[in-house]
Design a protein around this motif. Structure first.
Motif, PDB file in Angstrom:
ATOM      1  N   ILE A  38     -36.415  61.333 144.161  1.00  0.00           N
ATOM      2  CA  ILE A  38     -35.141  61.558 143.776  1.00  0.00           C
ATOM      3  C   ILE A  38     -34.697  61.176 142.435  1.00  0.00           C
ATOM      4  O   ILE A  38     -33.623  61.751 141.794  1.00  0.00           O
ATOM      5  CB  ILE A  38     -34.121  60.773 144.904  1.00  0.00           C
ATOM      6  N   ILE A  65     -32.139  62.453 149.793  1.00  0.00           N
ATOM      7  CA  ILE A  65     -31.560  63.054 148.662  1.00  0.00           C
ATOM      8  C   ILE A  65     -30.223  63.303 148.917  1.00  0.00           C
ATOM      9  O   ILE A  65     -29.314  62.852 148.014  1.00  0.00           O
ATOM     10  CB  ILE A  65     -31.865  64.362 148.605  1.00  0.00           C
ATOM     11  N   GLU A  66     -29.603  63.471 150.238  1.00  0.00           N
ATOM     12  CA  GLU A  66     -28.189  63.230 150.688  1.00  0.00           C
ATOM     13  C   GLU A  66     -27.577  61.901 150.407  1.00  0.00           C
ATOM     14  O   GLU A  66     -26.487  61.627 149.771  1.00  0.00           O
ATOM     15  CB  GLU A  66     -27.870  63.769 151.925  1.00  0.00           C
ATOM     16  N   ALA A  88     -27.707  62.908 145.522  1.00  0.00           N
ATOM     17  CA  ALA A  88     -28.609  63.676 144.454  1.00  0.00           C
ATOM     18  C   ALA A  88     -28.483  65.225 144.882  1.00  0.00           C
ATOM     19  O   ALA A  88     -29.304  65.784 144.120  1.00  0.00           O
ATOM     20  CB  ALA A  88     -30.102  63.269 144.831  1.00  0.00           C
ATOM     21  N   VAL A  89     -27.685  65.769 145.697  1.00  0.00           N
ATOM     22  CA  VAL A  89     -27.638  67.033 145.865  1.00  0.00           C
ATOM     23  C   VAL A  89     -26.868  67.671 144.852  1.00  0.00           C
ATOM     24  O   VAL A  89     -25.887  66.895 144.100  1.00  0.00           O
ATOM     25  CB  VAL A  89     -26.859  67.234 147.137  1.00  0.00           C
ATOM     26  N   ASN A  90     -27.461  68.626 144.271  1.00  0.00           N
ATOM     27  CA  ASN A  90     -26.932  69.463 143.290  1.00  0.00           C
ATOM     28  C   ASN A  90     -25.775  70.283 143.895  1.00  0.00           C
ATOM     29  O   ASN A  90     -25.941  71.511 144.129  1.00  0.00           O
ATOM     30  CB  ASN A  90     -27.984  70.088 142.409  1.00  0.00           C
ATOM     31  N   ARG A 122     -33.732  71.905 141.620  1.00  0.00           N
ATOM     32  CA  ARG A 122     -34.889  71.875 140.774  1.00  0.00           C
ATOM     33  C   ARG A 122     -35.779  72.729 141.149  1.00  0.00           C
ATOM     34  O   ARG A 122     -36.846  72.818 141.843  1.00  0.00           O
ATOM     35  CB  ARG A 122     -35.520  70.371 141.149  1.00  0.00           C
ATOM     36  N   THR A 179     -31.589  70.164 145.561  1.00  0.00           N
ATOM     37  CA  THR A 179     -31.463  69.572 144.065  1.00  0.00           C
ATOM     38  C   THR A 179     -31.286  70.617 143.090  1.00  0.00           C
ATOM     39  O   THR A 179     -31.194  70.171 141.897  1.00  0.00           O
ATOM     40  CB  THR A 179     -32.730  68.568 143.884  1.00  0.00           C
ATOM     41  N   GLU A 212     -35.977  64.100 137.743  1.00  0.00           N
ATOM     42  CA  GLU A 212     -35.241  65.520 137.654  1.00  0.00           C
ATOM     43  C   GLU A 212     -36.486  66.399 137.620  1.00  0.00           C
ATOM     44  O   GLU A 212     -36.513  67.539 138.173  1.00  0.00           O
ATOM     45  CB  GLU A 212     -34.460  65.693 136.201  1.00  0.00           C
ATOM     46  N   CYS A 220     -35.961  70.905 149.775  1.00  0.00           N
ATOM     47  CA  CYS A 220     -35.668  69.817 148.980  1.00  0.00           C
ATOM     48  C   CYS A 220     -35.406  70.217 147.406  1.00  0.00           C
ATOM     49  O   CYS A 220     -34.455  69.760 146.743  1.00  0.00           O
ATOM     50  CB  CYS A 220     -36.703  68.813 149.017  1.00  0.00           C
ATOM     51  N   HIS A 221     -36.203  71.191 146.936  1.00  0.00           N
ATOM     52  CA  HIS A 221     -35.999  71.820 145.868  1.00  0.00           C
ATOM     53  C   HIS A 221     -34.703  72.332 145.587  1.00  0.00           C
ATOM     54  O   HIS A 221     -33.984  72.417 144.627  1.00  0.00           O
ATOM     55  CB  HIS A 221     -37.105  72.616 145.514  1.00  0.00           C
TER      56      HIS A 221
END
Ligand code: SF4
Length: 876
Positions: free
Chosen positions: A277, A225-226, A230-232, A312, A310, A280, A306-307
């Motif tokens: 990833i 993710i990093e 994709a990190v929010n 999510r 992101t 969404e 993970c959620h």
């Protein structure tokens, strides 16, 4: 008149319409208006009407095995608990309760123990089910919150199922997911499980990871993710703490390292990571495969990380989603029915919370530290720290790990009360006092399902004998212990109102669980209460949590965790070379005290079994359908071998349902060590090192009896059929006379008996008809090869036993084979024949055979059978 109520089995919490037929029967249907199931029921729910007879019910209180009145039993319990407290302190008594209890029962138990006795020694069999999810939620969110709703599974573009055999353990939720996927084929499902379960039939990708490697898998996802950017960052900056440290710890989980640890190919891992990833709307569902582990809390944390990274979470179609095993595990959590919680999601270790609850209860004291969690509770009973124990609505002498030691602990405890609907459970046999509890269909209250939805369980049958609801039994003991005003409710509605009013305090102190909008609910509205998702207060009703942050931590930020992978507590070794994974089957519930009554449920799987990989079977000298002995340092079980590559090499899988009432040696949890997660206290029930060896039977048998069946053979397993029993049998020495064995089994004074006996081949077949029933018995030196479903159906239909000695149907009729669709009695042979004749889909099987058109619980197996059969049909 029909009654809307709620299914008493799993955490999906389906609405049920029950209608007594006036002749002792009850018609059961799914409630189309209930938002959990919209009219669907699985096989267990649909068969509820077959489980309501009074056979085996405990109808009066008993003291030391003799019938007693409620007044005597109540006074004795109050005296013995009070005496133990006076002599040894409040922590010398304990309650072990159950996710089967209604919220009102749970509330009264918790108030009595924590507020009046002043100990937190109340724990529940939910500890075995989802304590790791509770601990994981609390650590990350600051509270035990399931943020999403069932609709999220339908609205997601990617649903990841981790350690969850949803098809068998939460079948209606699975059906909702399958219907959504069918309507929106772009939706993907990933199934992460060491076994290829029935759920895999729905999956676009199956990841059979090594046991215990979930943290590595999701740490690997976090690093990707990093790496993918994709990190929010906005969500994390405003609402999440701990990301840098969590990332740093996860970075050792490179793709190559995760591949080694999980046993998965790098390409498969990369596919899963990229899919997660780039999507969404992703929901990650987790259940016992995650929770029942010595690193269960960390596995939950790895998913939540993970959620959170992101963002999510809390929006339509996305978020982490814990599904609970039991019908009211959530309700128990809400009232504080775990030794680690207070009430209304308030905290034992928070002085402000303790003071608020004590003030509300006006109680003389309040527990100020966690009590004994399930495993420790029974250890304390064994070593004398617990002097008086009340077990409600559960069977720990069967279901706890190291169950034999738990049975010994109960036996050693000076005073044990058991409240149950049945007279003769394994645990009930160990009680000093037995209290007859009202059963499903007789009691009134509420339950909360996995999506925070509170539903009513309503009575539609009178309680038999002197059976009472558990809240009433508890309240009377509370009053008899000296607190009559605090335990003076006159109805479950009154208990519910107090519970709802207490939650207002929690809400004012910043807790999530707040149903104060129902604190003044009149009796008539409580009776009519429609399913409602909490919170219910002046500002909101139901919905999702955390899209806008506002977590229930001190600073309002979720806390990502630093997590490292840990192996299961015990390693396999040459002496114990296989890992035992325990679980459930589609058509049974817990220790089968109710579901074993329903013949159609027994028709699916009628005997304890263990899945074993073909390579392991060869190594151990185990043949298909032979009997095997499973041993651990704690005990031995004897079950049927199911040789299959569904279970990975190095592991075996065995269900936990069978007890001494249904099999001679099927208590699987007795084999499991009581290693627990250090944070949640949840036992590791899926990674026990064991060894498996052939059970050296001299003879095997299969019996069907319309009448008595007295089982004293070395090995036996019995199951209900209509009007009687079927049984698998085996012995270590061959009886001198098969007729004598048949007489011992069936007790029939034969009016007619036909015997085929071939001593050279070691085969015998007996058909007996007497005044009090009829029976057939087939024996041989190896596992008996007869058409079981055909024989059972013929006996149920009243065909003379003597016509069944061939053990096969006549040329005009077919043996249906092992039953797959219990609703219509469709067996595997009929399904394979339909495939050979052109059926290519589950829908085709429905048209040809009705299979799958009842409750639909068998559809995953139908799909799997077709997937196996169609390539063979095409090649022929
Ligand atoms: Fe009952 Fe089945 Fe619904 Fe679970 S899925 S609540 S067992 S009907």
């Amino acid at each position: 008149m029909s009654t809307c109520t709620t299914c008493p089995y799993c955490g999906v919490g389906c609405g049920v319409i029950a209608e007594p037929d006036g002749q002792g029967g009850v018609t059961i249907a799914g409630d189309p208006a209930h938002p959990a199931n919209f009219g669907r029921l699985c096989s267990k729910g649909a068969a509820l009407g077959e489980t309501l007879d009074l056979e085996g019910r405990l109808l009066t209180p008993e003291v030391d095995g003799r019938r007693a009145g409620w007044d005597e039993a109540t006074a004795l319990i109050a005296d013995r608990f009070s005496a133990a407290i006076a002599e040894h302190g409040p922590d010398s008594v304990a309650f072990y309760v159950s996710g089967q209890l209604l919220t009102e029962d749970y509330y009264v138990a918790n108030k009595l123990m924590k507020g009046y006795i002043g100990s937190a020694n109340i724990d529940t069999n939910s500890r075995l089910c989802m304590a790791s999810s509770v601990a994981g939620h609390k650590r990350a969110f600051g509270t035990d919150m399931v943020p999403g709703t069932y609709e999220d599974l339908e609205q997601a573009d990617l649903v990841v199922l981790v350690g969850s055999n949803l098809a068998w353990c939460h079948p209606v939720l699975y059906q909702r997911l399958a219907a959504a996927k069918s309507a929106r084929p772009g939706m993907r499902v990933v199934c992460i499980d060491p076994r290829r379960t029935a759920t895999a039939a729905l999956a676009d990708q199956v990841l059979p990871l090594s046991p215990g490697s979930d943290v590595a898998l999701f740490n690997g996802l976090l690093t990707r993710i990093e790496a993918a950017g994709a990190v929010n960052t906005r969500y994390v900056a405003e609402h999440v703490s701990g990301l840098p440290a969590a990332m740093l710890a996860a970075r050792s989980s490179t793709l190559a390292a995760v591949a080694v640890e999980t046993g998965l190919a790098e390409t498969e891992l990369a596919r899963f990571y990229n899919d997660w990833i780039s999507t969404e709307r992703v929901v990650t569902v987790y259940s016992q495969g995650v929770n029942q582990s010595t690193s269960g809390t960390d596995k939950v944390g790895a998913i939540l990380n993970c959620h959170l990274a992101t963002g999510r979470i809390g929006r339509a179609g996305m978020g982490p989603f814990s599904v609970t095993g039991q019908p009211n595990a959530m309700g128990g959590r809400e009232v504080g029915g775990l030794a680690t919680m207070l009430a209304a999601h308030m905290d034992l270790d928070n002085p402000e919370h303790r003071s608020a609850v004590r003030g509300f209860w006006q109680s003389p004291k309040i527990a100020d530290r966690p009590g004994l969690k399930a495993v420790d509770l029974f250890r304390a009973a064994a070593d004398g720290r617990v002097q008086a124990l009340w077990i409600m609505s559960t069977n720990p002498a069967v279901s706890m790990p190291e169950a034999d030691a738990v049975a010994a602990a109960i036996r050693a405890c000076p005073f044990v009360v058991v409240s149950d609907i049945l007279q003769d459970t394994y645990t009930a046999r160990l009680a000093d006092v037995l209290l007859p509890a009202a059963a499903w269909g007789e009691k009134s209250g509420t339950v909360t399902n996995s999506e925070r939805r509170i539903s009513r369980q309503r009575p539609f049958l009178p309680a038999p004998g002197e059976a009472r609801p558990d809240w009433k039994a508890l309240a009377d003991v509370g009053a008899a212990m000296g607190w009559p005003e605090a335990f003076s409710w006159d109805s479950p509605a009154a208990v519910f109102r107090e519970h709802a009013a207490l939650s207002r305090l929690g809400g004012q102190l910043g807790c999530d669980f707040d149903i104060s909008g129902m604190a003044a609910i009149p009796d008539v509205e409580y009776d009519r209460l429609a399913p409602v998702q909490w919170p219910v207060n002046e500002t909101r009703s139901g919905g999702r949590f955390y899209a806008d942050g506002a977590f229930h931590t001190g600073d309002g930020k979720a806390r990502m965790q630093v997590l490292r992978s840990r192996l299961p507590a015990e390693a396999v070794s040459p002496a114990w070379p296989l890992r035992l994974n325990t679980g459930r089957v589609r058509d049974q519930w817990h220790t089968m005290t109710r579901t074993a009554k329903a013949p159609r449920l027994a028709s699916h799987i009628a005997e304890p079994y263990a899945e074993i990989h073909p390579a392991d079977a060869v190594r151990a000298g185990i043949g298909a359908a032979s009997l095997v002995q499973i041993e651990s340092p704690h005990g031995t079980a004897v079950v049927r071998a199911l040789v299959t590559d569904r279970t990975p090499e190095g592991s075996i899988f065995a269900p936990m349902h069978w007890t001494a009432a249904t099999a001679s040696a099927g208590r699987i949890d007795a084999l499991v060590s009581a290693h627990v997660d250090p944070i949640s206290g949840q036992p590791e029930l899926k990674a026990q090192p064991v060894r498996v060896t052939p059970y050296k039977a001299a003879w095997h048998g299969f019996a069907v009896s319309l009448g008595r069946l007295d089982l004293a053979t070395d090995y036996w397993a019995r199951a209900r059929i209509r009007g009687g029993w079927r049984a698998e049998l085996a012995g270590l020495t061959t009886p001198a006379c098969w007729s004598t064995l048949a007489h011992q089994l069936f007790g029939l004074d034969a009016e007619s008996a036909v015997t085929l006996d071939d001593p050279l081949l070691g085969i015998a077949r007996l058909a007996i008809t007497g005044r009090r029933g009829s029976a057939v018995l087939y024996v041989g030196r190896g596992p008996v090869e007869v058409a079981r479903s055909h024989i059972v159906a013929a006996m149920e239909a009243g065909e003379p036993p003597a016509t069944l000695l061939a053990g096969r149907p006549s040329s005009e009729s077919r043996d249906p084979g092992a039953i797959v669709c219990g609703c219509y009695g469709v067996g595997i042979n009929a399904i394979l024949a339909a495939a050979a004749e052109g059926a290519t889909s589950v829908e085709d099987l429905g048209v040809a055979l009705n299979a799958g058109t009842g409750c639909g619980s068998c559809k995953p197996e139908l799909a799997a059978l077709l997937a196996d059969a169609l390539p063979r049909v095409a090649a022929e």
